[in-house]
Design an enzyme around this catalytic site. Structure first.
Site, PDB file in Angstrom:
ATOM      1  N   GLY A  16       0.784  -1.232   0.000  1.00  0.00           N
ATOM      2  CA  GLY A  16       0.000   0.000   0.000  1.00  0.00           C
ATOM      3  C   GLY A  16       0.815   1.281   0.000  1.00  0.00           C
ATOM      4  CB  SER A  17       4.283   2.262  -0.870  1.00  0.00           C
ATOM      5  OG  SER A  17       4.485   1.850  -2.195  1.00  0.00           O
ATOM      6  CG  ASN A  18       1.782   3.169  -5.798  1.00  0.00           C
ATOM      7  OD1 ASN A  18       2.199   4.208  -6.313  1.00  0.00           O
ATOM      8  ND2 ASN A  18       2.364   1.986  -6.000  1.00  0.00           N
ATOM      9  CG  ASN A 112      -3.513  -1.003 -13.052  1.00  0.00           C
ATOM     10  OD1 ASN A 112      -3.450  -1.304 -11.862  1.00  0.00           O
ATOM     11  ND2 ASN A 112      -2.740  -1.586 -13.965  1.00  0.00           N
ATOM     12  CG  HIS A 114       2.165  -2.299 -15.306  1.00  0.00           C
ATOM     13  ND1 HIS A 114       1.773  -3.536 -14.829  1.00  0.00           N
ATOM     14  CD2 HIS A 114       3.263  -2.523 -16.060  1.00  0.00           C
ATOM     15  CE1 HIS A 114       2.597  -4.454 -15.294  1.00  0.00           C
ATOM     16  NE2 HIS A 114       3.502  -3.871 -16.041  1.00  0.00           N
ATOM     17  CG  ASP A 156      -0.886  -4.643 -16.988  1.00  0.00           C
ATOM     18  OD1 ASP A 156      -1.446  -4.151 -15.996  1.00  0.00           O
ATOM     19  OD2 ASP A 156      -0.047  -5.557 -16.914  1.00  0.00           O
ATOM     20  CD  GLU A 185       4.898   1.782  -9.017  1.00  0.00           C
ATOM     21  OE1 GLU A 185       3.785   1.546  -8.516  1.00  0.00           O
ATOM     22  OE2 GLU A 185       5.760   0.902  -9.154  1.00  0.00           O
TER      23      GLU A 185
HETATM   24  C1  GAR Z   1       3.544  -1.360  -7.316  1.00  0.00           C
HETATM   25  O1  GAR Z   1       4.837  -1.379  -7.843  1.00  0.00           O
HETATM   26  C2  GAR Z   1       2.522  -1.455  -8.437  1.00  0.00           C
HETATM   27  O2  GAR Z   1       2.876  -0.753  -9.593  1.00  0.00           O
HETATM   28  C3  GAR Z   1       2.529  -2.933  -8.691  1.00  0.00           C
HETATM   29  O3  GAR Z   1       2.573  -3.504  -7.412  1.00  0.00           O
HETATM   30  C4  GAR Z   1       3.277  -2.629  -6.521  1.00  0.00           C
HETATM   31  C5  GAR Z   1       2.424  -2.387  -5.308  1.00  0.00           C
HETATM   32  O4  GAR Z   1       3.115  -1.647  -4.345  1.00  0.00           O
HETATM   33  N1  GAR Z   1       1.383  -3.348  -9.445  1.00  0.00           N
HETATM   34  C6  GAR Z   1       1.412  -4.348 -10.313  1.00  0.00           C
HETATM   35  O5  GAR Z   1       2.388  -5.037 -10.542  1.00  0.00           O
HETATM   36  C7  GAR Z   1       0.070  -4.617 -10.998  1.00  0.00           C
HETATM   37  N2  GAR Z   1       0.267  -5.322 -12.227  1.00  0.00           N
HETATM   38  P1  GAR Z   1       2.345  -0.930  -3.156  1.00  0.00           P
HETATM   39  O6  GAR Z   1       1.369  -1.950  -2.567  1.00  0.00           O
HETATM   40  O7  GAR Z   1       3.419  -0.577  -2.177  1.00  0.00           O
HETATM   41  O8  GAR Z   1       1.631   0.279  -3.705  1.00  0.00           O
END
Ligand code: GAR
Length: 203
Positions: A16-18, A112, A114, A156, A185
């Protein structure tokens, strides 16, 4: 849109950093006109849910374990989103493939993130560290991240909203690359979400 605030539901599966970047963006005014109404996770017990609770945001979990039937699972996701009057869905590290019915219900209102420069290194099998591993194996000089609309045609796919570029350094590992791509991101997910919020408010 007939209302002043865009209700965002953020879909997550892990760290969940995003999501945190979006929470911070909502708190400091970069997501003006929007609020995070719900954090919906495909898994229970993940850090993203803890981040949501700390920020006082309602949470829901719709997991494959609890909903083995895809149609029923799609119904549960749609009900959770509708329950919070969702205007915009942001998939931020959501690691489950979303049913076409859910994508169709939020066409033009679902985005989304990616961790690659789509259309490169996207699609089935490209998620998390696997993406960065593939970039290194191919000897790419640069990589990055993409925020795009979800059109539900394939994994995607959909119109690109924003990309952030990240150079690959000598000695990079999938983990070191992932860490630098994540920084990009966190910037573009807030900028892209803010742009879509403005677009929805101008309708
Ligand atoms: C992020 O790098 C996101 O882009 C990726 O998972 C990570 C989640 O990090 N998503 C994918 O690969 C989807 N195809 P987060 O939970 O720390 O935000």
């Amino acid at each position: 849109m007939g209302q002043r605030t865009v209700n965002i539901s953020v879909m997550v599966s892990g760290g969940g950093s995003n999501l945190q970047a979006l929470i911070d963006g909502a708190a400091d005014g970069r997501l003006a006109g929007a609020r995070i109404a719900l954090v919906l996770s495909s898994r229970d017990g993940v850090r993203a849910l803890e981040r949501a609770r700390l920020a006082g945001i309602p949470t829901a979990v719709v997991s494959k374990a609890d909903h083995p039937d895809e149609t029923e699972k799609a119904g549960a996701i749609l009900a959770a989103l509708a329950g919070k009057k969702t205007d915009l869905v942001v998939m931020a590290g959501y690691m489950s493939i979303l049913d076409k019915r859910v994508c169709a219900a939020y066409a033009g209102r679902m985005i989304n993130i990616h961790p690659a420069l789509l259309p490169k290194y996207g699609g089935v099998g490209y998620y998390g560290l696997r993406v960065h591993q593939a970039v290194l194996e191919a000897g790419e000089p640069e990589t990055g991240a993409t925020v795009h609309y979800v059109d539900g045609k394939s994994v995607d796919s959909g119109e690109i909203i924003l990309q952030g570029r990240v150079p690959v350094a000598d000695g990079d590992t999938p983990e070191s690359l992932q860490a630098r791509v994540l920084e990009a991101e966190h910037r573009i997910i807030v900028e892209a979400t803010a742009a879509v919020v403005r677009k929805l408010l101008s309708r």
